[in-house]
Design a protein around this motif. Structure first.
Motif, PDB file in Angstrom:
ATOM      1  N   ARG A  74       0.812  -1.202   0.000  1.00  0.00           N
ATOM      2  CA  ARG A  74       0.000   0.000   0.000  1.00  0.00           C
ATOM      3  C   ARG A  74       0.850   1.258   0.000  1.00  0.00           C
ATOM      4  N   LEU A  75       1.976   1.206   0.754  1.00  0.00           N
ATOM      5  CA  LEU A  75       2.810   2.401   0.843  1.00  0.00           C
ATOM      6  C   LEU A  75       3.498   2.721  -0.470  1.00  0.00           C
ATOM      7  N   HIS A  76       3.851   1.667  -1.237  1.00  0.00           N
ATOM      8  CA  HIS A  76       4.560   1.883  -2.495  1.00  0.00           C
ATOM      9  C   HIS A  76       3.644   1.833  -3.708  1.00  0.00           C
ATOM     10  N   HIS A  77       2.371   1.651  -3.459  1.00  0.00           N
ATOM     11  CA  HIS A  77       1.445   1.521  -4.584  1.00  0.00           C
ATOM     12  C   HIS A  77       1.348   2.823  -5.375  1.00  0.00           C
ATOM     13  N   SER A  78       1.364   3.947  -4.649  1.00  0.00           N
ATOM     14  CA  SER A  78       1.226   5.224  -5.335  1.00  0.00           C
ATOM     15  C   SER A  78       2.103   6.269  -4.665  1.00  0.00           C
ATOM     16  N   ALA A  79       2.914   6.935  -5.474  1.00  0.00           N
ATOM     17  CA  ALA A  79       3.772   7.992  -4.945  1.00  0.00           C
ATOM     18  C   ALA A  79       2.958   9.177  -4.472  1.00  0.00           C
ATOM     19  N   SER A  80       1.790   9.361  -5.083  1.00  0.00           N
ATOM     20  CA  SER A  80       0.938  10.488  -4.705  1.00  0.00           C
ATOM     21  C   SER A  80       0.407  10.329  -3.289  1.00  0.00           C
ATOM     22  N   ASP A  81       0.163   9.070  -2.854  1.00  0.00           N
ATOM     23  CA  ASP A  81      -0.297   8.836  -1.490  1.00  0.00           C
ATOM     24  C   ASP A  81       0.733   9.331  -0.476  1.00  0.00           C
ATOM     25  N   THR A  82       2.002   9.047  -0.751  1.00  0.00           N
ATOM     26  CA  THR A  82       3.071   9.474   0.153  1.00  0.00           C
ATOM     27  C   THR A  82       3.158  10.991   0.226  1.00  0.00           C
ATOM     28  N   SER A  83       3.059  11.617  -0.932  1.00  0.00           N
ATOM     29  CA  SER A  83       3.127  13.086  -0.939  1.00  0.00           C
ATOM     30  C   SER A  83       1.936  13.694  -0.203  1.00  0.00           C
ATOM     31  N   ASP A  84       0.762  13.067  -0.337  1.00  0.00           N
ATOM     32  CA  ASP A  84      -0.409  13.552   0.394  1.00  0.00           C
ATOM     33  C   ASP A  84      -0.194  13.445   1.902  1.00  0.00           C
ATOM     34  N   LYS A  85       0.383  12.330   2.326  1.00  0.00           N
ATOM     35  CA  LYS A  85       0.619  12.140   3.762  1.00  0.00           C
ATOM     36  C   LYS A  85       1.629  13.157   4.282  1.00  0.00           C
ATOM     37  N   ASN A  86       2.666  13.421   3.481  1.00  0.00           N
ATOM     38  CA  ASN A  86       3.660  14.414   3.896  1.00  0.00           C
ATOM     39  C   ASN A  86       3.033  15.800   4.000  1.00  0.00           C
ATOM     40  N   ARG A  87       2.105  16.083   3.089  1.00  0.00           N
ATOM     41  CA  ARG A  87       1.441  17.380   3.103  1.00  0.00           C
ATOM     42  C   ARG A  87       0.569  17.520   4.343  1.00  0.00           C
ATOM     43  N   VAL A  88      -0.119  16.431   4.697  1.00  0.00           N
ATOM     44  CA  VAL A  88      -0.965  16.448   5.891  1.00  0.00           C
ATOM     45  C   VAL A  88      -0.116  16.628   7.152  1.00  0.00           C
ATOM     46  N   LYS A  89       1.018  15.923   7.222  1.00  0.00           N
ATOM     47  CA  LYS A  89       1.892  16.041   8.384  1.00  0.00           C
ATOM     48  C   LYS A  89       2.457  17.457   8.509  1.00  0.00           C
ATOM     49  N   SER A  90       2.783  18.039   7.363  1.00  0.00           N
ATOM     50  CA  SER A  90       3.301  19.406   7.379  1.00  0.00           C
ATOM     51  C   SER A  90       2.267  20.386   7.909  1.00  0.00           C
ATOM     52  N   ARG A  91       1.021  20.213   7.462  1.00  0.00           N
ATOM     53  CA  ARG A  91      -0.049  21.100   7.938  1.00  0.00           C
ATOM     54  C   ARG A  91      -0.328  20.870   9.422  1.00  0.00           C
ATOM     55  N   LEU A  92      -0.248  19.614   9.827  1.00  0.00           N
ATOM     56  CA  LEU A  92      -0.488  19.303  11.235  1.00  0.00           C
ATOM     57  C   LEU A  92       0.576  19.943  12.122  1.00  0.00           C
ATOM     58  N   LYS A  93       1.823  19.930  11.658  1.00  0.00           N
ATOM     59  CA  LYS A  93       2.895  20.579  12.405  1.00  0.00           C
ATOM     60  C   LYS A  93       2.618  22.072  12.575  1.00  0.00           C
ATOM     61  N   LYS A  94       2.204  22.708  11.486  1.00  0.00           N
ATOM     62  CA  LYS A  94       1.926  24.143  11.535  1.00  0.00           C
ATOM     63  C   LYS A  94       0.757  24.445  12.472  1.00  0.00           C
ATOM     64  N   PHE A  95      -0.261  23.565  12.422  1.00  0.00           N
ATOM     65  CA  PHE A  95      -1.433  23.798  13.274  1.00  0.00           C
ATOM     66  C   PHE A  95      -1.069  23.691  14.755  1.00  0.00           C
ATOM     67  N   ILE A  96      -0.259  22.684  15.086  1.00  0.00           N
ATOM     68  CA  ILE A  96       0.097  22.469  16.487  1.00  0.00           C
ATOM     69  C   ILE A  96       0.943  23.616  17.006  1.00  0.00           C
ATOM     70  N   THR A  97       1.887  24.071  16.178  1.00  0.00           N
ATOM     71  CA  THR A  97       2.768  25.160  16.632  1.00  0.00           C
ATOM     72  C   THR A  97       2.049  26.499  16.667  1.00  0.00           C
TER      73      THR A  97
END
Length: 475
Positions: A237-260
């Motif tokens: 599942r993790l390697h099935h689509s590169a776009s999934d990984t980029s989406d997760k990284n984008r979500v984590k980045s936004r979550l970091k900004k929200f928490i800070t």
């Protein structure tokens, strides 16, 4: 020839290892598949005494799992605040009433739960190792109160959980039961008010108190720590689509900004994202918000009880289903339109339970802290008429929200007493139920047992002499 020498050296080394440690080490070699490669790091050592010792794996992923397992273990699970023997009786399971059966239990109180053992601590822990788990009580959203009317024994208090379980705890020794009552009450008070999703609420609480980096590392490793049989599908599942990984990284980045950059509570309230609640707010705050001197919710509950609950056996004494009471509490706090004639509130004990909970959760009780000692001194007066006049004078000096709410409540309770032949709730019974709820000292660590007697007596007097204290006018 060189290979033979190396082989002999290996054999000698292995033999010396066997003789020195008395152990047999097995390793899986020649991994030909993905599953075999995952299993390559598995090994175990059998010692002379037959114990299995898991070696420290040099595999990077496994090493991180060991570290995270130590770090993520909730500290409160390990902290024992109090333990000892008490008498215990479980009287309800999931809202279903059970036959009272007292037994001696070893009680272990931690920050989040209570565990009941049948034996002493040492024996109980040995049983846990053999697979016997103790009965556990989650304290999230739980309620604790004295329960004189539930048993003929002295020094009895009741714990009611969100799931509808009810326990009675008792000891003949006064200072022991008082110490336990305060310890459990303090543990409950420290926990979040909303019991739903307690484990998830705990994680959210950790999010707010920890750094965003630790938070995201925690959830990353939660994803990694999958069982072996799930790893293959997870990797797919993790390697099935590169776009999934980029989406997760984008979500984590936004979550970091929200928490800070998370907004303050005041900002959220100004934007209307967090509304002022009814339960847990000061009485004068609720009244000011509603532009009245008696909270709307109190009036609604009283009207519902007088409409269909005056003849109900044990009204205000019998506990309603706590899960349903919490649901009603949530609706009231969200300022949703409340209709107590709805079928989901057909159990009148749910309505009375919610009303008692409203008064219990007031930051300052209906009888203000500053008036507590004066009411106690009034009830101690020898002359009965002087006692009535002193209490009447104190009631008139109360703030309007406290005085008017008190008048409506006790006027309602006099109607309950008038139907005592049917509902079996006398003045004394209602005094026991409402005394500690409406009147308490700011520092309850003092003479709590003595205060409880006065609390009940004050409530009883205000019921029996309602007309003299409040006047005969009807609202």
């Amino acid at each position: 020839m060189q290979k033979s020498t190396n082989s002999d050296t290996s054999v000698e080394t292995l033999n010396s290892t066997r003789q020195g440690t008395g152990a047999v080490q097995m390793r899986i070699k020649n991994a030909n598949s993905h599953h075999d490669r995952l299993s390559q790091s598995k090994s175990m050592i059998l010692t002379d005494v037959g114990k299995v010792i898991e070696p420290i794996s040099r595999h990077r992923r496994n090493h991180s799992q060991h570290v995270l397992k130590d770090v993520i273990t909730p500290l409160e699970e390990l902290m024992v605040e109090k333990e000892g023997y008490l008498q215990k009786a479980k009287i309800a399971d999931g809202g279903k009433k059970l036959r009272k059966n007292w037994s001696t239990s070893w009680i272990v109180l931690s920050s989040r739960k209570i565990e009941f053992y049948k034996e002493s601590k040492q024996q109980a822990l040995s049983n846990v190792k053999t697979g016997h788990k103790p009965e556990s009580v989650d304290l999230y959203g739980a309620h604790i109160e004295w329960a004189k009317e539930k048993s003929s024994r002295k020094n009895v208090f009741q714990i009611t959980t969100v799931s509808g379980n009810e326990f009675l705890l008792q000891s003949d020794i006064d200072f022991i039961i008082l110490d336990w009552f305060h310890a459990i009450k303090n543990a409950i008070d420290r926990l979040p008010k909303d019991p739903s999703g307690s484990s998830r609420n705990l994680e959210l609480f950790k999010i707010q108190r920890s750094s965003s980096t630790e938070l995201l590392s925690h959830y990353d490793n939660d994803t990694k720590e999958q069982k072996p049989e799930h790893r293959k599908s997870l990797m797919f599942r993790l390697h099935h689509s590169a776009s999934d990984t980029s989406d997760k990284n984008r979500v984590k980045s936004r979550l970091k900004k929200f928490i800070t950059r998370r907004p303050s509570l005041k900002t959220l309230q100004e934007k209307g994202l967090i509304k002022d609640q009814i339960f847990g707010s000061h009485l004068h705050t609720v009244c000011e918000r509603e532009n009245s001197t008696v909270p709307r919710f109190v009036k609604q509950c009283i009207e519902a009880v007088e409409k269909r609950g005056l003849d109900v056996d044990g009204i205000y004494r019998v506990s309603g289903n706590l899960a349903t009471i919490q649901k009603l509490r949530f609706i009231v706090n969200q300022e949703e339109k409340l209709n107590l004639d709805d079928s989901q509130w057909e159990d009148i004990h749910v309505v009375t339970g919610a009303l008692k909970m409203f008064f219990r959760e007031l930051p300052e009780p209906l009888f203000p802290y500053s008036f507590f000692e004066r009411f106690v001194e009034a009830i101690k007066k020898q002359d009965y008429n002087t006692r009535i006049e002193t209490i009447k004078s104190l009631v008139q000096k109360l703030p309007p929200p406290n005085r008017d709410t008190m008048k409506i409540l006790f006027g309602h309770l006099t109607k309950i007493v008038a139907k005592a032949s049917k509902n079996l709730m006398s003045t004394q019974s209602l005094g026991i139920v409402f005394g500690p709820t409406l009147l308490r000292a700011q520092d309850e660590m003092g003479n709590m047992a003595v205060h409880m007697v006065y609390q009940n007596q004050i409530a009883e007097l205000m019921l029996s002499e309602y007309n003299k204290i409040f006047g005969s006018e009807e609202d």
